[in-house]
Design a protein around this motif. Structure first.
Motif, short mmCIF file in Angstrom:
data_model
loop_
_atom_site.label_atom_id
_atom_site.label_comp_id
_atom_site.label_asym_id
_atom_site.label_seq_id
_atom_site.Cartn_x
_atom_site.Cartn_y
_atom_site.Cartn_z
N ASN A 357 -22.22 25.32 -31.08
CA ASN A 357 -22.31 24.26 -29.64
C ASN A 357 -22.17 23.27 -30.54
O ASN A 357 -20.82 22.48 -29.78
CB ASN A 357 -23.64 24.79 -28.57
CG ASN A 357 -24.56 24.39 -29.12
OD1 ASN A 357 -25.15 24.17 -30.34
ND2 ASN A 357 -24.88 23.65 -28.03
N ASN A 360 -18.58 22.83 -32.01
CA ASN A 360 -17.65 22.63 -31.46
C ASN A 360 -17.41 21.85 -30.78
O ASN A 360 -16.52 20.98 -30.41
CB ASN A 360 -17.91 23.49 -30.47
CG ASN A 360 -17.54 24.60 -31.33
OD1 ASN A 360 -16.09 25.77 -31.43
ND2 ASN A 360 -18.24 26.31 -31.42
N TYR A 384 -11.65 27.78 -31.21
CA TYR A 384 -13.63 27.68 -31.47
C TYR A 384 -13.52 27.81 -32.65
O TYR A 384 -12.82 27.85 -33.26
CB TYR A 384 -14.29 28.39 -30.88
CG TYR A 384 -13.96 29.80 -31.03
CD1 TYR A 384 -15.26 30.93 -31.40
CD2 TYR A 384 -12.94 30.69 -29.93
CE1 TYR A 384 -15.06 31.32 -31.69
CE2 TYR A 384 -13.52 32.11 -30.51
CZ TYR A 384 -13.82 32.61 -31.32
OH TYR A 384 -14.07 33.66 -31.65
N THR A 386 -17.11 28.69 -35.33
CA THR A 386 -18.28 29.06 -36.08
C THR A 386 -18.43 28.76 -38.13
O THR A 386 -17.63 29.73 -38.50
CB THR A 386 -18.55 30.07 -35.06
OG1 THR A 386 -19.96 30.53 -35.15
CG2 THR A 386 -17.67 31.68 -36.22
#
Length: 436
Positions: A357, A360, A384, A386
């Protein structure tokens, strides 16, 4: 755990470089139909099924007193010494030659596992040519074709089956492994002794004194380390003297086992082209890197000297813009105290994980600051991101079309990630993937 090593050995002009290029997936070795064109060992990484290993391409071995042939034989002997498994390559079209038999004698003495590969078997009708090679005494010959890529799967199955079992190192999980690499005589062994504060490693002014990678354990300020000292690396193409002919491969092995790599630069002689090549090994391996300028006591300094030297380093080592620079003298121990904090920080960043989170949030802020580019009327959409790995930290950015991710925009995102999370001392990798 270190990777296994495979050496491709045989007389000149049997196709060693072609097979090497097939195994590593790119044209690293020069391929030319002239005996002896490969004049140095060349190293690269390959993989088969679940195994990743290093491959050595050697110059051919031929009996004779000509200087080139003597050098090529010596280098092949080095490769045989270093290998876990040897691919003995012969030419199926020419049959067994006296040179093949001499190579076989060398391999008998090595006591290493040998897989016999008969090259240039380009179609099934030629398979009968392999049977005479049983007489070399290495068991079943594997028919292959380097030019067409035939039979390599069966060959690699046999090679991988002979790899030694890997033993895990008996050290604590939070132990930091670091190695010292650099040109001969830049002071690697002296620096190890300075760090240990004792004469645990032989120190000599003679280039090439360190003949092997040496592991030394150190406990300091509640942190455990393993120091890997390596022999200096010489330019490819130079004759490897007896005391240092193993140094390049062993330095690569040391890099593989390291969390942090110290790239030593000689302040007295300055930056050399070979320094960049040596540093490139560590960068390409994805290791944390610290540039250590040794022999700083030999330089006349003023308030600008260090900054000017750092500016030169940054210009020469642009691919290591993330690496901290430490100036010290192993001989006088001047500024030695600045080294271990840099090692600790680089190691910590090399293993750092970033919450998805938070990552992002940084990516979205970056997109707002610098919108994605348009290529031929199509705009890159970043969906997004990761983190998928550590050592080095690696990130996947999911996008609408990876082909729209220009390297300059990827570099922009890398810089924003570094601004937000630091990552001093470690490379980071960013991969663009299409969301399924």
């Amino acid at each position: 755990m270190r990777k296994s090593v495979v050496a491709i050995v045989g007389r000149p002009n049997v196709g060693k470089s072609t097979i090497f290029n097939r195994l590593v997936g790119e044209r690293i070795s020069i391929v030319e139909d002239i005996p002896g064109v490969t004049r140095d060992r060349i190293y690269a990484q390959s993989e088969w099924l679940t195994s990743t290993f290093n491959v050595i391409d050697t110059g051919g071995i031929e009996i004779g007193d000509e200087p080139l042939l003597v050098k090529m034989r010596e280098q092949a002997e080095v490769a045989v010494d270093e290998a876990d498994v040897i691919i003995f390559l012969v030419n199926g079209r020419e049959g067994i030659t006296a040179a093949d038999e001499e190579v076989a004698k060398l391999l008998y003495k090595s006591n290493k596992p040998v897989v016999l590969a008969v090259n240039k078997i380009d179609n099934p009708d030629m398979r009968e040519k392999i049977y005479e090679f049983y007489s070399l005494g290495f068991g079943e010959p594997y028919p292959i074709s380097g030019s067409h890529g035939l039979g390599l799967g069966d060959l690699l199955d046999a090679v991988v089956d002979l790899f030694p079992e890997q033993e895990s190192d008996d050290v604590e999980e939070d132990t930091i492994y670091f190695s010292l690499i650099g040109r001969p005589n830049v002071g690697k062994s002296s620096l190890v002794n300075a760090i240990l504060n004792e004469e645990r490693v032989i120190v000599s002014e003679i280039e090439g004194t360190t003949r092997d990678a040496i592991d030394t354990h150190l406990h300091k300020d509640d942190q455990d380390y393993v120091i890997i000292d390596t022999a200096g690396m010489r330019k490819r193409g130079k004759v490897y003297e007896t005391t240092e002919k193993y140094s390049v491969l062993r330095a690569l092995k040391a890099i593989e086992r390291s969390d942090v790599v110290l790239v030593l630069i000689d302040a007295e002689t300055g930056i050399r082209e070979q320094d960049k090549k040596i540093a490139g090994y560590a960068h390409e391996a994805g290791r944390a890197v610290i540039i250590v300028v040794n022999k700083w006591d030999t330089v006349e300094t003023n308030e600008k000297t260090m900054k000017e030297f750092e500016t030169k380093l940054r210009a020469h080592f642009q691919f290591l813009d993330y690496a901290p620079i430490v100036f010290l003298s192993a001989k006088t121990k001047k500024r030695l105290h600045t080294l271990t904090p840099a090692i600790n920080l680089a190691s910590e960043n090399h293993a750092k994980r970033v919450p998805t989170n938070v990552l992002n949030d940084v990516i979205m802020d970056a997109l707002a600051m610098n919108p994605t580019p348009t290529v031929k009327g199509r705009r890159l959409k970043v969906l997004y991101a990761t983190q998928v790995a550590i050592k080095p930290p690696s990130f996947v950015v999911f996008v609408n079309d990876p082909d729209l991710m220009h390297f300059s925009y990827k570099r922009f995102l890398e810089n924003k990630i570094r601004d937000a999370f630091g990552f001093v001392g470690t490379p980071i990798k960013i991969f663009a993937r299409k969301r399924q």
